[in-house]
Scaffold this motif. Structure first.
Motif, PDB file in Angstrom:
ATOM      1  N   VAL A  74       0.831  -1.204   0.000  1.00  0.00           N
ATOM      2  CA  VAL A  74       0.000   0.000   0.000  1.00  0.00           C
ATOM      3  C   VAL A  74       0.866   1.256   0.000  1.00  0.00           C
ATOM      4  CG1 VAL A  74      -1.731   1.315   1.283  1.00  0.00           C
ATOM      5  CG2 VAL A  74      -1.925  -1.172   1.105  1.00  0.00           C
ATOM      6  N   THR A  75       1.892   1.266   0.840  1.00  0.00           N
ATOM      7  CA  THR A  75       2.745   2.457   0.864  1.00  0.00           C
ATOM      8  C   THR A  75       3.483   2.617  -0.459  1.00  0.00           C
ATOM      9  OG1 THR A  75       4.445   1.161   1.991  1.00  0.00           O
ATOM     10  CG2 THR A  75       3.081   2.591   3.358  1.00  0.00           C
ATOM     11  N   ALA A  76       3.732   1.506  -1.162  1.00  0.00           N
ATOM     12  CA  ALA A  76       4.378   1.615  -2.476  1.00  0.00           C
ATOM     13  C   ALA A  76       3.479   2.367  -3.443  1.00  0.00           C
ATOM     14  CB  ALA A  76       4.696   0.221  -3.015  1.00  0.00           C
ATOM     15  N   VAL A  77       2.186   2.031  -3.413  1.00  0.00           N
ATOM     16  CA  VAL A  77       1.238   2.728  -4.282  1.00  0.00           C
ATOM     17  C   VAL A  77       1.168   4.202  -3.909  1.00  0.00           C
ATOM     18  CG1 VAL A  77      -1.191   2.962  -4.885  1.00  0.00           C
ATOM     19  CG2 VAL A  77      -0.152   0.697  -4.787  1.00  0.00           C
ATOM     20  N   MET A  78       1.141   4.471  -2.598  1.00  0.00           N
ATOM     21  CA  MET A  78       1.067   5.859  -2.142  1.00  0.00           C
ATOM     22  C   MET A  78       2.291   6.629  -2.622  1.00  0.00           C
ATOM     23  SD  MET A  78      -0.399   5.047   1.670  1.00  0.00           S
ATOM     24  CE  MET A  78      -0.372   6.692   2.357  1.00  0.00           C
ATOM     25  N   ARG A  79       3.420   5.973  -2.555  1.00  0.00           N
ATOM     26  CA  ARG A  79       4.674   6.597  -2.995  1.00  0.00           C
ATOM     27  C   ARG A  79       4.605   6.945  -4.477  1.00  0.00           C
ATOM     28  NH1 ARG A  79      10.195   7.784  -1.330  1.00  0.00           N
ATOM     29  NH2 ARG A  79      10.612   8.994  -3.212  1.00  0.00           N
ATOM     30  N   SER A  80       4.049   6.023  -5.275  1.00  0.00           N
ATOM     31  CA  SER A  80       4.009   6.301  -6.711  1.00  0.00           C
ATOM     32  C   SER A  80       3.042   7.448  -7.010  1.00  0.00           C
ATOM     33  CB  SER A  80       3.630   5.036  -7.486  1.00  0.00           C
ATOM     34  OG  SER A  80       2.254   4.808  -7.433  1.00  0.00           O
ATOM     35  N   LEU A  81       1.987   7.566  -6.238  1.00  0.00           N
ATOM     36  CA  LEU A  81       1.071   8.699  -6.416  1.00  0.00           C
ATOM     37  C   LEU A  81       1.790  10.003  -6.104  1.00  0.00           C
ATOM     38  CD1 LEU A  81      -2.269   7.501  -4.752  1.00  0.00           C
ATOM     39  CD2 LEU A  81      -1.688   7.552  -7.174  1.00  0.00           C
ATOM     40  N   ALA A  82       2.589   9.968  -5.030  1.00  0.00           N
ATOM     41  CA  ALA A  82       3.348  11.159  -4.655  1.00  0.00           C
ATOM     42  C   ALA A  82       4.308  11.538  -5.766  1.00  0.00           C
ATOM     43  CB  ALA A  82       4.075  10.909  -3.350  1.00  0.00           C
ATOM     44  N   ASP A  83       4.974  10.520  -6.319  1.00  0.00           N
ATOM     45  CA  ASP A  83       5.928  10.786  -7.400  1.00  0.00           C
ATOM     46  C   ASP A  83       5.246  11.397  -8.613  1.00  0.00           C
ATOM     47  OD1 ASP A  83       7.980   7.810  -6.782  1.00  0.00           O
ATOM     48  OD2 ASP A  83       7.957   9.814  -5.866  1.00  0.00           O
ATOM     49  N   ASP A  84       3.973  11.068  -8.810  1.00  0.00           N
ATOM     50  CA  ASP A  84       3.251  11.627  -9.945  1.00  0.00           C
ATOM     51  C   ASP A  84       2.712  13.019  -9.667  1.00  0.00           C
ATOM     52  OD1 ASP A  84       1.702   8.600 -11.343  1.00  0.00           O
ATOM     53  OD2 ASP A  84       3.716   9.471 -11.499  1.00  0.00           O
ATOM     54  N   GLY A  85       3.008  13.546  -8.501  1.00  0.00           N
ATOM     55  CA  GLY A  85       2.633  14.926  -8.229  1.00  0.00           C
ATOM     56  C   GLY A  85       1.288  15.133  -7.581  1.00  0.00           C
ATOM     57  N   MET A  86       0.704  14.076  -6.992  1.00  0.00           N
ATOM     58  CA  MET A  86      -0.596  14.227  -6.333  1.00  0.00           C
ATOM     59  C   MET A  86      -0.414  14.982  -5.014  1.00  0.00           C
ATOM     60  SD  MET A  86      -3.873  13.454  -6.212  1.00  0.00           S
ATOM     61  CE  MET A  86      -4.125  12.174  -7.413  1.00  0.00           C
ATOM     62  N   THR A  87      -1.325  15.897  -4.737  1.00  0.00           N
ATOM     63  CA  THR A  87      -1.330  16.534  -3.422  1.00  0.00           C
ATOM     64  C   THR A  87      -1.897  15.523  -2.439  1.00  0.00           C
ATOM     65  OG1 THR A  87      -1.939  18.599  -4.516  1.00  0.00           O
ATOM     66  CG2 THR A  87      -2.034  18.566  -2.107  1.00  0.00           C
ATOM     67  N   MET A  88      -1.136  15.235  -1.363  1.00  0.00           N
ATOM     68  CA  MET A  88      -1.593  14.218  -0.413  1.00  0.00           C
ATOM     69  C   MET A  88      -1.460  14.709   1.009  1.00  0.00           C
ATOM     70  SD  MET A  88       0.374  11.117  -2.394  1.00  0.00           S
ATOM     71  CE  MET A  88       0.308   9.914  -1.097  1.00  0.00           C
ATOM     72  N   VAL A  89      -2.468  14.476   1.813  1.00  0.00           N
ATOM     73  CA  VAL A  89      -2.367  14.713   3.248  1.00  0.00           C
ATOM     74  C   VAL A  89      -2.566  13.361   3.918  1.00  0.00           C
ATOM     75  CG1 VAL A  89      -3.227  15.971   5.237  1.00  0.00           C
ATOM     76  CG2 VAL A  89      -3.357  17.003   2.960  1.00  0.00           C
ATOM     77  N   VAL A  90      -1.557  12.928   4.642  1.00  0.00           N
ATOM     78  CA  VAL A  90      -1.542  11.552   5.152  1.00  0.00           C
ATOM     79  C   VAL A  90      -1.439  11.538   6.663  1.00  0.00           C
ATOM     80  CG1 VAL A  90      -0.300   9.360   5.081  1.00  0.00           C
ATOM     81  CG2 VAL A  90      -0.389  10.810   3.035  1.00  0.00           C
TER      82      VAL A  90
END
Lengths: 254, 214, 238
Positions: free
Chosen positions: A187-203
């Motif tokens: 799951v954190t791998a997917v989250m990481r890839s979203l971050a790399d794609d420039g998604m604004t994330m509040v975790v």
């Protein structure tokens, strides 16, 4: 509420909070919180239970309203009751308990909003759904029911479901806390890839490793306020506030 | 046990049996529709509507069926003259009575759906009616069906009470035969068996599904 | 005019009162009978003897899958063929007791299984006889856990007395039917009847609650139930 297809909305990707407080009955859970999140920033909230971090997240995503203060998410003034619903469908939320719809399969979960809110045809919705499931590595189980998936797989489907509507910001409320340790990584791998794609994330998370590696900024919350914030190397490496030091040392002990 | 009497009575009992089934079917439909409406009242936001729903449920769950039935029957008789259709009166009475219970079953089903489901639907942009129709209702149905069927079984048995206003369902037919032939043992036991073969399979289904749910 | 109607019907208050008292008597006796039968049947269903289990199961299923009215008729009209001739009130009370007994059996069974196995094991280790275990360990806890269901079934007996009007027992519904035949003021006649049933059931519930508070320290009916918030069909939530 807009019926525009995803990607043509005018909602922004940033957040501004000022003077936000939240009171539940007698208890003041949040006291005068100020926070800015920029387009594409990954902000991680850490802190003990009861520190107010989940409440803050839920206020930003529209599930709760603040008692006082201004909450502007993607340009939408959430503190104005009439305008707050504009945010619906434009931000994503990934829950600790996944909250997948048990009566629909993975693809059904992902495409429900596409079909009902954006009025896509089944073919269009399925195409987008499969694409998004592939993004999280779950396209081979598109027709599995949630009960047939492991916790990590369910959570990845939940992330896909959030992604399907092209959210401007995604909120993660302890997305890995209910998972067995060996399933956290996927799951954190997917989250990481979203971050790399420039998604604004509040975790909001207890996964310090994730915070260290993926966060642009880490916020430590205690007793309803942001006690300290900064880039992960600084906050973890050189915590200033006594509560931060206390918290981090307890984590290290565990 | 007079077998030849039972044999001779079967055609009459069969008519009664069909009437029982027809009454049950209509009342099941009626009570479910009414029950949905009352459940909507019970879960709505305005306190007045909620109170109305609550009063409805308390009233009919706290009254015996015969009273509800007699009330409908005499009410209809007084306002519609003597052309009261016994079937309709019985169907209305049974539907109204059981709708109170069905409303509670549906309401429990709705409330059993976790809050997280509503929240997830809301974040995705589903409007409240859409969320109810596509997320909450399917799950409610899954939870509520076994207790609903249990209630329907009660309804089928309660059709026998229509005999007190003279409707020729199975119970009344049995009574008439007993009055004519004076053999309550054979006839009433036969009637009991007939009710049993309708209700027992349904009961088994309910027990089995509820065990699986646990 | 309206006032006249109410006064006319209220003039029958002695009949209503006697009917209510009779209904209450039948309810109490019927419930006690039901409880005794149910206790025996619940134990039978949990027993090691296959015959006992079968008999008890047949009893429960036969009763629960046939109408109460039919059972009343069988007790009152069919038993005389076997030489058992009962008054309407007795027949009615027995029929109701036997009927609710079947439902109570399931309630008591649930109660018995709700008592954790650990308790039974602890009692066994202490060397208590099975009779002591049953009476002093299992029964109190089982009853406490299913108390709300017990009260529900008590109310069911009360509501069941209404059917006894079909065998000419002068209980509330029977009296109401007679008064209605005389006055044709069905709204007032049955309205008062309903009010009586409601008063009696609330009264019984209140007494039951008092008994519960006196007998048990943490009643099941008072444990808070966490309710998830429900959406409204009209979109009125959040």
């Amino acid at each position: 509420m807009t019926t525009a297809t995803p990607n043509t909305t005018t909602i922004g990707r940033d957040i501004q909070l000022s003077g936000v407080s939240k009171r539940f009955g007698d208890v003041e859970v949040l006291k005068d919180v100020n926070l800015n999140v920029d387009d594409g920033e990954v902000v991680v909230l850490i802190g003990a239970s009861g520190s107010g971090k989940s409440t803050l997240l839920r206020i930003m995503s529209g599930l709760e309203t603040s008692t006082t203060g201004e909450v502007v998410v993607g340009g939408v003034p959430m503190h104005e009751p009439k305008r707050a619903p504009e945010i619906r469908g434009h931000v994503g939320m990934v829950f600790q308990q996944f909250n997948l719809f048990p009566h629909l399969d993975a693809l059904g979960n992902v495409t429900l909003a596409l079909r009902k809110v954006y009025k896509m045809t089944k073919a269009e919705a399925d195409a987008k759904g499969m694409a998004v499931l592939a993004r999280v590595g779950m396209d081979d189980r598109a027709h599995h029911q949630p009960s047939q998936l492991s916790g990590g797989q369910q959570q990845r489907v939940a992330i896909a479901r959030a992604l399907a509507v092209d959210p401007r910001i995604i909120f993660f409320d302890e997305a890995t806390s209910a998972l067995d340790p060996e399933l956290v990584g996927e799951v954190t791998a997917v989250m990481r890839s979203l971050a790399d794609d420039g998604m604004t994330m509040v975790v909001v998370t207890h996964e310090m490793g994730f915070a260290r590696r993926t966060a642009d900024r880490v916020l430590f919350m205690a007793d309803g306020v942001i006690a300290e914030q900064g880039p992960p190397e600084e906050l973890f490496g050189n915590p200033q506030h006594p509560r931060t030091v206390q918290f981090l040392s307890k984590i290290a002990e565990a | 046990m007079n077998v030849s009497l039972i044999w001779q009575s079967l055609p009459f009992l069969w008519t009664g049996f069909l009437m029982t089934l027809a009454l049950a079917a209509v009342s099941i439909a009626g009570s479910t529709v009414l029950g949905l409406a009352v459940a909507a009242l019970r879960t709505s936001r305005p306190p007045l509507l909620r109170g109305l729903g609550r009063a409805y449920v308390e009233l009919f769950r706290g009254s015996p069926i015969p009273i509800t039935l007699l009330f409908v029957y005499f009410g209809a008789a007084l306002y519609l003259g003597y052309g009261v259709n016994l079937f309709v009166a019985a169907a209305v009475g049974l539907s109204v009575y059981h709708s109170a219970f069905i409303a509670e079953i549906i309401r429990s089903g709705i409330e059993a759906v976790p809050v997280g489901q509503h929240e997830a639907a809301q974040i995705l942009g589903l409007k409240p009616t859409q969320s109810f129709r596509w997320v909450v209702l399917p799950q409610t149905v899954r939870i509520a069906v076994p207790p609903l069927v249990g209630q329907y079984i009660s309804l089928i048995k309660d059709t026998s009470i229509a005999s007190i206003i003279g409707l020729a369902e199975m119970m009344k037919v049995g009574q008439s035969i007993v009055d004519r032939t004076g053999d309550p043992v054979s006839i009433y036991l036969t009637v009991a068996v007939l009710y049993f073969i309708v209700c027992y399979p349904l009961s088994l289904w309910v027990t089995r599904t509820q065990r699986r749910a646990i | 005019m309206f006032e006249y109607q109410w006064r006319t019907v209220l003039a029958y208050w002695p009949d209503y009162l006697h009917a209510a008292v009779l209904a209450l008597q039948i309810t109490v006796v019927g419930f006690l009978l039901a409880f005794v039968i149910a206790s025996a049947a619940a134990l039978a269903r949990n027993s090691r003897s296959a015959i006992l289990r079968f008999v008890a199961t047949c009893y429960v299923e036969a009763i629960r899958n046939t109408p109460v009215l039919l059972q009343i008729f069988i007790v009152y009209f069919a038993l005389p063929s076997f030489g058992i001739r009962l008054s309407a009130v007795t027949a009615g009370t027995i029929a109701l007791g036997v009927n609710v007994g079947a439902y109570l059996t399931e309630v008591l069974r649930a109660g018995i299984s709700s008592v954790g196995k650990g308790q039974l094991e602890a009692a066994q280790v202490l060397g208590l006889s099975s009779r002591t275990v049953l009476l002093n360990v299992v029964a109190p806890q089982a009853l406490r856990n299913v108390y709300p269901a017990l009260v529900n079934n008590l109310i069911q007996v009360l509501l069941g007395t209404s059917l006894l009007s079909a065998i000419a027992v002068p209980e509330i519904t029977g009296v109401a039917t007679v008064v209605n035949a005389r006055t044709l003021l069905f709204v007032q006649v049955f309205g008062i009847a309903v009010a009586l049933y409601l008063v009696l059931s609330y009264g019984l519930s209140a007494v039951a609650a008092l008994v519960e508070r006196l007998s048990f320290k943490s009643p099941a009916s008072r444990r808070a139930r966490k309710r998830t918030s429900a959406p409204s069909l009209t979109g009125a939530s959040s």
